[in-house]
Enzyme design. Structure first.
Site, PDB file in Angstrom:
ATOM      1  N   ASP A 116       0.794  -1.167  -0.154  1.00  0.00           N
ATOM      2  CA  ASP A 116       0.127  -0.096   0.094  1.00  0.00           C
ATOM      3  C   ASP A 116       0.551   1.387  -0.152  1.00  0.00           C
ATOM      4  OD1 ASP A 116       0.593  -0.185   2.480  1.00  0.00           O
ATOM      5  OD2 ASP A 116      -0.610  -1.189   3.199  1.00  0.00           O
ATOM      6  N   ASN A 175      -7.797  -4.069  14.629  1.00  0.00           N
ATOM      7  CA  ASN A 175      -8.642  -3.830  14.010  1.00  0.00           C
ATOM      8  C   ASN A 175      -8.950  -4.442  12.801  1.00  0.00           C
ATOM      9  OD1 ASN A 175      -8.439  -2.532  11.660  1.00  0.00           O
ATOM     10  ND2 ASN A 175      -9.903  -0.517  11.720  1.00  0.00           N
ATOM     11  N   HIS A 177      -7.398  -5.522   9.796  1.00  0.00           N
ATOM     12  CA  HIS A 177      -6.997  -4.971   8.542  1.00  0.00           C
ATOM     13  C   HIS A 177      -5.586  -5.453   8.335  1.00  0.00           C
ATOM     14  CE1 HIS A 177      -5.253  -1.446  10.158  1.00  0.00           C
ATOM     15  NE2 HIS A 177      -3.959  -1.623   9.235  1.00  0.00           N
ATOM     16  N   GLU A 232     -10.041  -1.813   4.731  1.00  0.00           N
ATOM     17  CA  GLU A 232     -10.469  -1.494   6.509  1.00  0.00           C
ATOM     18  C   GLU A 232     -11.797  -2.182   6.512  1.00  0.00           C
ATOM     19  OE1 GLU A 232      -9.190   0.004   8.917  1.00  0.00           O
ATOM     20  OE2 GLU A 232      -8.445   2.100   8.139  1.00  0.00           O
TER      21      GLU A 232
END
Length: 263
Positions: free
Chosen positions: A68, A137, A139, A144
């Site tokens: 990313d 979380n 990811h 996400e």
């Protein structure tokens, strides 16, 4: 999915590096690595670099594709993933910079940049071994919660929890970009093997969801349960909420010699 629980974060990095080296060495011709940023894989990269420096692993002809990149940060910015990959991966592992690819977060046409990135991975023959961390979380990459499990490289809006987690690298929270380009979950699943590393109690819930929870877009990393070759290497703190923790430890301790990749 193989779960390896190590005593320390550094040991986790060493074991994960051994697995990456094993897969890279099995490739006929130059390996294609998928590389992640963040704190989780840093020990892995250090131990992988030590193997290169000892002459135990040759990555001089390897290619690498980053997961990313932030949108709007120039590649020269110290917090861009292009800069971080160069510092933590390209230079230590002796990779040819021309063979190290990062999504073009500063491209004028971001949609085309994403399509070009997918095409470049395909042209390289696909990723042999994808290195991953995981967010608090759940990811992986910047996919996400609620990301499509079949998604490809695309622009994503960052979750506020992710921005807060990454704010330690920026002067203020307001300086953390709102958007990124990320390989999709479908793109990640195309890798022939996956090695995921995580450390610390802050990742315990995410690891429990990834390994033992339902496959759900609410925990994007859980899609890896559907991959045929995944190695999850974690320390004791990250393993704290695994229901079958003792079983995973027993299984790894009794691996047949022909299955082992680290002592």
């Amino acid at each position: 999915m193989e779960i390896v629980i190590c005593s320390t974060a550094d040991e986790a990095g060493e074991v994960a590096a051994a697995r990456v080296a094993q897969v890279a060495s099995q490739k006929e011709g130059p390996a294609v690595l998928g590389v992640a940023t963040g704190s989780s894989p840093l020990a892995l990269y250090r131990h992988l670099a030590a193997r290169v420096q000892r002459g135990d692993l040759d990555l001089s002809g390897a290619s690498a594709f980053a997961l990313d990149e932030y949108v709007g940060l120039p590649a020269s910015d110290p917090q861009s993933y292009a800069s971080i990959i160069n510092e933590t991966v390209t230079v230590p592992l002796g990779l040819d910079p021309a063979r190290v690819h990062v999504p073009q977060g500063s491209a004028e046409d971001l949609r085309q940049a994403c399509e070009d990135y997918e095409a470049a991975i395909k042209a390289a023959g696909g990723v042999n071994v994808q290195i991953l961390g995981i967010g608090s979380n759940g990811h992986i990459g910047f996919n996400e919660p609620t990301s499509s499990l079949a998604s490809r490289t695309r622009i994503k809006t960052l979750n506020e929890q992710t921005r807060r987690d990454n704010a330690r690298f920026f002067p203020t929270l307001d300086d953390v970009p709102q958007h990124c380009l990320t390989q999709g979950l479908g793109t990640i699943m195309d890798a022939r093997a996956v090695v995921l590393v995580a450390q610390g109690e802050g990742k315990a819930d995410a690891i429990a969801g990834l390994v033992e929870g339902p496959v759900s877009a609410m925990c994007p990393g859980s899609v890896l349960q559907l991959h045929r070759t995944v190695t999850v290497v974690i320390d004791e703190a990250a393993a704290a909420k695994l229901t079958l923790r003792d079983y995973y430890a027993h299984t790894y301790a009794h691996k047949p010699a022909w299955q082992r990749f680290a002592d």
